[in-house]
Design an enzyme around this catalytic site. Structure first.
Site, PDB file in Angstrom:
ATOM      1  N   GLY A 272       0.782  -1.229   0.000  1.00 37.09           N
ATOM      2  CA  GLY A 272       0.000   0.000   0.000  1.00 37.09           C
ATOM      3  C   GLY A 272       0.810   1.272   0.000  1.00 37.09           C
ATOM      4  O   GLY A 272       0.273   2.358   0.224  1.00 37.09           O
ATOM      5  N   GLU A 314       4.715  -6.260   0.772  1.00 34.88           N
ATOM      6  CA  GLU A 314       4.164  -6.543  -0.547  1.00 34.88           C
ATOM      7  C   GLU A 314       3.924  -5.262  -1.354  1.00 34.88           C
ATOM      8  O   GLU A 314       2.777  -4.895  -1.630  1.00 34.88           O
ATOM      9  CB  GLU A 314       2.844  -7.317  -0.405  1.00 34.88           C
ATOM     10  CG  GLU A 314       2.987  -8.654   0.296  1.00 34.88           C
ATOM     11  CD  GLU A 314       1.639  -9.268   0.654  1.00 34.88           C
ATOM     12  OE1 GLU A 314       0.606  -8.622   0.407  1.00 34.88           O
ATOM     13  OE2 GLU A 314       1.610 -10.386   1.191  1.00 34.88           O
ATOM     14  N   PRO A 315       4.956  -4.552  -1.779  1.00 34.80           N
ATOM     15  CA  PRO A 315       4.732  -3.388  -2.642  1.00 34.80           C
ATOM     16  C   PRO A 315       4.318  -3.827  -4.039  1.00 34.80           C
ATOM     17  O   PRO A 315       4.842  -4.800  -4.580  1.00 34.80           O
ATOM     18  CB  PRO A 315       6.096  -2.695  -2.663  1.00 34.80           C
ATOM     19  CG  PRO A 315       7.074  -3.822  -2.453  1.00 34.80           C
ATOM     20  CD  PRO A 315       6.385  -4.778  -1.524  1.00 34.80           C
ATOM     21  N   GLY A 316       3.367  -3.130  -4.618  1.00 35.92           N
ATOM     22  CA  GLY A 316       2.948  -3.398  -5.989  1.00 35.92           C
ATOM     23  C   GLY A 316       2.889  -2.103  -6.768  1.00 35.92           C
ATOM     24  O   GLY A 316       3.716  -1.832  -7.628  1.00 35.92           O
ATOM     25  N   ARG A 364     -10.075   3.854 -12.720  1.00 40.35           N
ATOM     26  CA  ARG A 364      -9.890   4.428 -11.394  1.00 40.35           C
ATOM     27  C   ARG A 364     -10.475   5.844 -11.239  1.00 40.35           C
ATOM     28  O   ARG A 364     -11.053   6.158 -10.187  1.00 40.35           O
ATOM     29  CB  ARG A 364      -8.412   4.419 -11.004  1.00 40.35           C
ATOM     30  CG  ARG A 364      -7.863   2.999 -10.856  1.00 40.35           C
ATOM     31  CD  ARG A 364      -6.424   2.990 -10.354  1.00 40.35           C
ATOM     32  NE  ARG A 364      -6.363   3.355  -8.951  1.00 40.35           N
ATOM     33  CZ  ARG A 364      -5.920   4.505  -8.496  1.00 40.35           C
ATOM     34  NH1 ARG A 364      -5.481   5.443  -9.324  1.00 40.35           N
ATOM     35  NH2 ARG A 364      -5.910   4.756  -7.200  1.00 40.35           N
ATOM     36  N   CYS A 395     -19.743   5.547 -23.718  1.00 37.69           N
ATOM     37  CA  CYS A 395     -21.080   6.111 -23.609  1.00 37.69           C
ATOM     38  C   CYS A 395     -21.458   6.313 -22.145  1.00 37.69           C
ATOM     39  O   CYS A 395     -22.409   5.720 -21.634  1.00 37.69           O
ATOM     40  CB  CYS A 395     -22.076   5.188 -24.307  1.00 37.69           C
ATOM     41  SG  CYS A 395     -23.696   5.941 -24.550  1.00 37.69           S
TER      42      CYS A 395
END
Length: 467
Positions: A272, A314-316, A364, A395
């Site tokens: 995170g 756990e870096p992503g 996002r 649309c």
């Protein structure tokens, strides 16, 4: 314009652009030594462009910073790349080559990691609702850890392991009550959500769901309890949340040892880590975060009188997000007069700049209200900057790519526009809404480009439709 890409050497770019990004004298953006006009001509638009050198450098930075900080306190640590941000065969290989393990969140992601040659022992499998097939695939692959998410799953994993005659290595995901991150939908440690088991005991002193689940794992000989897992959210810019969550998890570890004599050997503090999406944003830097977290966990273990476990993170997004951008071609451009909402509010003009992608390649902004930054990247412009909104071709009136940005007033059809920091969650959350085909993922490095994931075609869409 503030945050505009500079002309200069390979290290001239700043947040939120990839480290090799720079402008040539004629205003064209170059990434990895490749100009965007050449990329558009060869690969078309929209396209996800991924800077391999930037990805590798960020992966190394996290691994080296956390290894150094935790070595100083006498603890080991493993860094897992959180594949949900973006997982392709090449990306999984890059992460492994830079010394990271790979975290997967589905059977599909597990299959990608295995095809990349990632050893099973270096893979973790997450998921709040894993199917039997996914659990069996993990057991067959010999994954290093299955992160169980509920009491029901404990028995399911144990029963499936027993049927195969193996012992399943598991961690338990817990919710610490530490609420961190951006939008509510990406904050994952508060109680009212689907992940993990709460560490909070009942009002009557009843054992917490997390502690009861840990005891249940210990009671199953088909399971090896590796440790406890915590993930508090996404796009976190205040590292104190990691420290607070670590204290809760380490206390839970000590409580389990006091009740069962089992002192688990590993604690995962999740990921995170926040990145810069806008030129004025500041990202979390791995070195100071690593030092702060290491000092905090060492102090807590001293207070509790327990030895330090091995840790993992756990870096992503923090690895792949800034390494990517999305390249678009501009289509319709039109000014819109916006009326003020109050008596003293004046009307103003906003330029709507439509591009050849949109919410199908980056959901996002529509889903979270996420902010991004865009620039004209195919040429130089001396025109005044005007308030603009970059929108897609879907649309939906909410099909917004960049809510607010200053763009040259002469932006017009055929221009190339780049949106920064889309390496994470663009491709992985992409859809075929309105039957648009998903863009390719194109890697750039050392003056050349190659396709990692090809562009979908209409034939691909029709091949799935059996009538």
């Amino acid at each position: 314009m503030t945050g505009a890409l500079p002309t200069g050497g390979p290290d001239a770019a700043g947040a939120p652009w990839p480290s090799t990004a720079r402008r040539r004298a004629d205003g064209e953006l170059e990434v990895g030594g490749v100009g965007v006009r050449a990329l558009a001509a060869e690969h078309g638009t929209p396209a996800y462009v991924l800077d391999e050198a930037d990805f590798r450098a960020r992966a190394r930075a996290y691994r080296e910073a956390f290894e150094a900080a935790f070595e100083r306190i006498g603890a080991g640590i493993d860094v897992y790349y959180a594949g949900k941000a973006l997982l392709t065969v090449a990306v999984a290989r890059w992460a492994t080559q830079e010394g990271l393990r790979v975290d997967t969140a589905s059977g599909g992601e597990l299959a990608v990691a295995l095809r990349a040659g990632v050893p099973g022992a270096a893979i973790g499998l997450h998921g709040n609702n894993k199917s039997d097939d996914e659990i069996l695939a993990a057991l067959e692959a010999g994954v290093g850890r299955i992160i169980v998410d509920s009491r029901v799953e404990i028995d399911r994993v144990a029963d499936l392991a027993a049927a195969r005659g193996v012992v399943a290595p598991v961690m338990l995901r817990v919710t610490t009550g530490v609420h961190a991150g951006g939008h509510e939908y990406i904050s994952t440690a508060h109680e009212d959500q689907k992940f993990g088991l709460s560490v909070t005991a009942g009002d009557d002193g009843e054992t917490s769901p997390a502690l009861a689940a840990l005891e249940a794992i210990v009671a199953r000989p088909e399971l090896e309890l590796l440790g406890i897992h915590s993930h508090i959210g996404s796009q976190i810019l205040d590292p104190s949340g990691f420290e607070a969550a670590a204290r809760v998890v380490l206390q839970l570890r000590a409580d389990l040892a006091g009740r069962t004599g089992v002192l688990v050997e590993e604690v995962d503090l999740g990921g995170g880590y926040g990145i810069a999406y806008l030129p004025a944003d500041e990202a979390l830097e791995p070195a100071p975060v690593a030092q702060d977290v290491a000092a905090a966990v060492a102090a807590v273990c001293t207070e509790l009188g327990t030895p330090l476990p091995r840790f993992s993170i756990e870096p992503g997004r923090a690895v792949v997000g800034p390494a990517g951008l999305t390249l678009y071609t501009v289509g319709t451009v039109k000014p819109v007069t916006v009326s003020g909402s109050g008596a003293d509010d004046e009307t103003f003009s906003r330029l709507y700049v439509s591009v050849d992608g949109g919410m199908s390649d980056n959901i996002r902004p529509a889903l979270y209200g996420a902010d991004y930054h865009a620039e004209l990247v195919g040429r130089v412009s001396d025109a005044a900057k005007v308030l603009s909104r970059v929108v897609g071709k879907h649309c939906e009136s909410g099909d917004i790519v960049v809510h607010e940005v200053l763009l040259p007033a002469d932006v017009s059809a055929g221009d190339l526009l780049a949106v920064a920091a889309t390496g994470a969650y663009g491709r992985s959350m992409a859809s075929n809404y309105n039957a648009l085909t998903r863009p390719p993922v194109v890697a750039v490095a050392d003056g050349s480009s190659r396709v990692l994931v090809r562009r979908e075609t209409v034939e691909d869409l029709l091949a799935l439709d059996l009538g």
